[in-house]
Design a protein around this motif. Structure first.
Motif, PDB file in Angstrom:
ATOM      1  N   ASP A 107      41.768  49.577  33.360  1.00  0.00           N
ATOM      2  CA  ASP A 107      42.022  50.415  32.182  1.00  0.00           C
ATOM      3  C   ASP A 107      40.723  50.984  31.605  1.00  0.00           C
ATOM      4  OD1 ASP A 107      42.993  51.675  29.982  1.00  0.00           O
ATOM      5  OD2 ASP A 107      43.783  49.886  28.999  1.00  0.00           O
TER       6      ASP A 107
ATOM      7  N   CYS B  25      41.855  52.214  27.414  1.00  0.00           N
ATOM      8  CA  CYS B  25      42.049  51.272  26.291  1.00  0.00           C
ATOM      9  C   CYS B  25      43.126  51.721  25.320  1.00  0.00           C
ATOM     10  CB  CYS B  25      40.754  51.153  25.495  1.00  0.00           C
ATOM     11  SG  CYS B  25      39.542  50.132  26.209  1.00  0.00           S
TER      12      CYS B  25
ATOM     13  N   GLY C 155      48.780  42.729  29.687  1.00  0.00           N
ATOM     14  CA  GLY C 155      47.389  43.160  29.735  1.00  0.00           C
ATOM     15  C   GLY C 155      46.463  41.990  29.555  1.00  0.00           C
TER      16      GLY C 155
ATOM     17  N   ILE D  48      43.077  53.888  35.095  1.00  0.00           N
ATOM     18  CA  ILE D  48      43.642  54.630  33.969  1.00  0.00           C
ATOM     19  C   ILE D  48      42.559  55.377  33.212  1.00  0.00           C
ATOM     20  CG2 ILE D  48      44.957  54.443  31.821  1.00  0.00           C
ATOM     21  CD1 ILE D  48      46.064  51.765  32.973  1.00  0.00           C
TER      22      ILE D  48
ATOM     23  N   HIS E   1      42.329  43.865  26.482  1.00  0.00           N
ATOM     24  CA  HIS E   1      43.713  43.485  26.188  1.00  0.00           C
ATOM     25  C   HIS E   1      43.808  41.997  25.902  1.00  0.00           C
ATOM     26  CE1 HIS E   1      45.478  47.366  27.262  1.00  0.00           C
ATOM     27  NE2 HIS E   1      44.526  47.425  28.185  1.00  0.00           N
TER      28      HIS E   1
ATOM     29  N   LEU F 284      45.573  46.101  33.156  1.00  0.00           N
ATOM     30  CA  LEU F 284      46.986  46.175  32.781  1.00  0.00           C
ATOM     31  C   LEU F 284      47.813  45.895  34.027  1.00  0.00           C
ATOM     32  CD1 LEU F 284      47.084  49.350  30.495  1.00  0.00           C
ATOM     33  CD2 LEU F 284      47.862  47.056  29.839  1.00  0.00           C
TER      34      LEU F 284
END
Ligand SMILES: *Cc1c(COP(=O)(O)O)cnc(C)c1O
Length: 391
Positions: free
Chosen positions: A43, A46, A28, A355, A55, A33
Motif C-alpha cells: 500500500d 495509505c 490490513g 496500490i 494499517h 492490505l
C-alpha cells in the motif's frame, strides 16, 4: 450479505459516486492490505494519506480498544479527557493555541472559513471574501467545494457559496493584488495534492502572509493531506518562511479513524463564540484517543528518521522515471510524454499488487506509510519502473 458476488459492481447498495476498483480488502497490517483470497498488496497510498502509521498499528489499536471499553461518546455539552489531551498536544507541537475538533478535512475547512468570517465581523471589518489558489482542493461540502476552483467538481452543484476568489497559484504579484479590505482570509495548501503534487513557492506564501497582515485577514493553511509528517516535518508550514494563523488537519490524524481539527492562534480563536459552531461527534473520545496514539508514533524520532531515509531512497529510485514533485513521503511522479496515469494505477494494482493513485491524467501519486521499509521502497520502485517503462 449471502448471494452477492465478491465484487458488487452495479448491484451495490451504495450510491454510485465512486469509481471503485474490483478489489475488496478485508485486512490490513503495516504497509500491506489483503483481499478475501489472502492476496497481499503493497500500500503506497495509505487510504489516501490516512494510514500514515500503517494499517492497524498496535499502539492505535490498543488505544481504541481501551477507550471503546471505557467511554465512546458524551457530547460537547461536557468535557472528556482524550479531546483535551489531543488539543494540548497539537498546540504544544504547533503555532496553535486553540483547537476545534470535527470529523473530516472538509469540516475542518468549513470551521476555518467560518472562523475567518466571524473574525472579520468581530474586528468590525467588511471582509467576507476568501482567496483560494488555482488547482486547490479543500473538500466536498458546499463551503469547502466553493473553495475548490475545479469546474468539474463544482458545476453540477451551483449555486455555490458566495465570496470565494481564485488567484493563480504561482504568481505572488497577482495574489498580492487580489487581497484587499474585502478579504477575510487566504486559504491554501502549502503542498497541493489533488491536481498533481505541487509545493507552493515561497514568494507566493510570503505574499499571502504580507497581504493578510496588511488588511487584517487570516492566513489559513490546509494541511489535511500535507501535514502530520507527510512532507518531512511534522507540519508543512515548518518548511516554509511563513506561519499561518489557522491550520486544518484530518486524514492521518486519527491513525485510521475519522477526525478533523482546526488549529488556531490565540489572536483569532476567540472569534468562535459559544454557539457559533459545533459538531455532535467532534472531539469524540475514541477518535481522539486514536489520534493521541497516532500522533505519538508520527512524532517519534524513529518514525521521522525512517521517513526521511526511505523517502530519499524512493525518490532516488524513481528519479530516472520522470519528474518527482512534492516533499518527503508526498510524491508526485510525472513521467515524460502523455503518460497514462490512471492506466498505470490499474496495472500496478492488478499486475503487481501495488496500490497508488493518479492525481491528474499524467501524474502518479504516492502517499506511503511513514514506516515504509527500504525493502518495501525497492519493491515499489521495481513495480512502478516496469509499468512506466512499458507504457
Ligand atoms: C482530502 C482533503 C480534504 C478533504 O478531506 P475529507 O476528509 O475528505 O473531507 C481537504 N483538503 C485537502 C488538502 C485534502 O487532501
Amino acid at each position: 450479505m449471502a448471494g452477492l458476488p465478491d465484487i458488487y459492481g452495479a448491484s451495490s447498495a451504495q450510491t454510485p459516486n465512486y469509481a471503485r476498483f474490483g478489489v475488496e480488502f478485508v485486512r490490513g497490517e503495516g504497509s500491506r492490505l489483503y483481499d478475501g483470497d489472502g492476496n497481499e498488496f503493497l500500500d503506497l497510498l495509505c487510504g489516501i494519506g490516512v494510514n500514515s502509521v500503517g494499517h492497524c498499528h498496535t499502539a492505535v489499536v490498543e488505544a481504541v480498544r481501551m477507550q471503546t471499553g471505557t467511554l465512546m461518546h458524551a457530547s460537547n455539552l461536557f468535557w472528556t479527557r482524550p479531546a483535551e489531551d489531543l488539543a494540548r498536544r497539537l498546540t504544544e507541537l504547533s503555532f496553535g493555541d486553540r483547537v476545534f475538533f470535527c470529523n473530516s478535512g472538509a469540516e475542518a475547512n468549513e470551521a476555518a472559513i467560518k472562523l475567518a468570517r466571524a473574525h472579520a465581523t468581530a474586528a468590525g471589518r467588511p471582509g467576507r471574501n476568501v482567496v483560494v489558489l488555482e488547482h486547490a482542493f479543500h473538500g466536498r461540502t458546499m463551503g469547502a467545494l466553493s473553495a475548490t476552483p475545479q469546474e468539474a467538481k463544482q458545476a453540477p452543484f451551483a449555486p455555490l457559496v458566495h465570496g470565494f476568489r481564485t488567484a493563480p497559484r504561482d504568481d505572488a504579484a497577482a495574489l498580492a493584488a487580489m487581497i484587499d479590505d474585502q478579504t477575510c482570509a487566504v486559504l491554501l495548501e502549502p503542498v497541493q495534492g489533488e491536481t498533481g503534487v505541487h509545493a507552493i513557492p515561497d514568494d507566493v506564501l510570503l505574499a499571502a502572509r504580507d497581504g493578510c497582515d496588511a488588511v487584517g485577514a487570516l492566513l489559513i493553511f490546509d494541511e489535511v493531506q500535507c501535514g502530520l509528517g507527510r512532507t518531512g516535518s511534522l507540519f508543512a508550514y515548518e518548511q516554509t518562511p511563513v506561519t499561518p494563523d489557522v491550520m486544518t488537519l484530518a486524514k492521518a490524524l486519527g491513525g485510521g479513524l475519522p477526525i478533523g481539527a482546526m488549529v488556531a492562534a490565540e489572536h483569532c480563536s476567540a472569534a468562535l463564540q459559544p454557539g457559533f459552531h459545533g459538531s455532535t461527534f467532534g472531539g469524540n473520545p475514541v477518535a481522539c484517543a486514536a489520534a493521541c496514539a497516532a500522533l505519538g508514533i508520527i512524532t517519534d524520532d524513529a518514525t521521522t528518521a525512517n521517513a526521511a531515509r526511505v523517502s530519499a531512497l524512493l525518490r532516488e529510485l524513481l528519479a530516472p522515471l520522470g519528474r518527482c514533485d512534492g516533499r518527503g513521503m508526498m510524491i508526485g511522479l510525472r513521467p515524460p510524454g502523455e503518460f497514462d496515469a490512471p492506466g498505470a494505477v490499474e496495472r500496478l494494482l492488478f499486475d503487481h499488487r501495488v496500490i497508488a493513485n493518479a492525481t491528474g491524467p499524467h501524474t502518479l501519486r504516492l502517499l506511503p506509510p511513514l514506516l515504509l521499509t527500504e525493502d518495501d521502497a525497492r519493491e515499489a520502485a521495481a513495480a512502478i519502473s516496469e509499468v512506466v517503462t512499458s507504457s
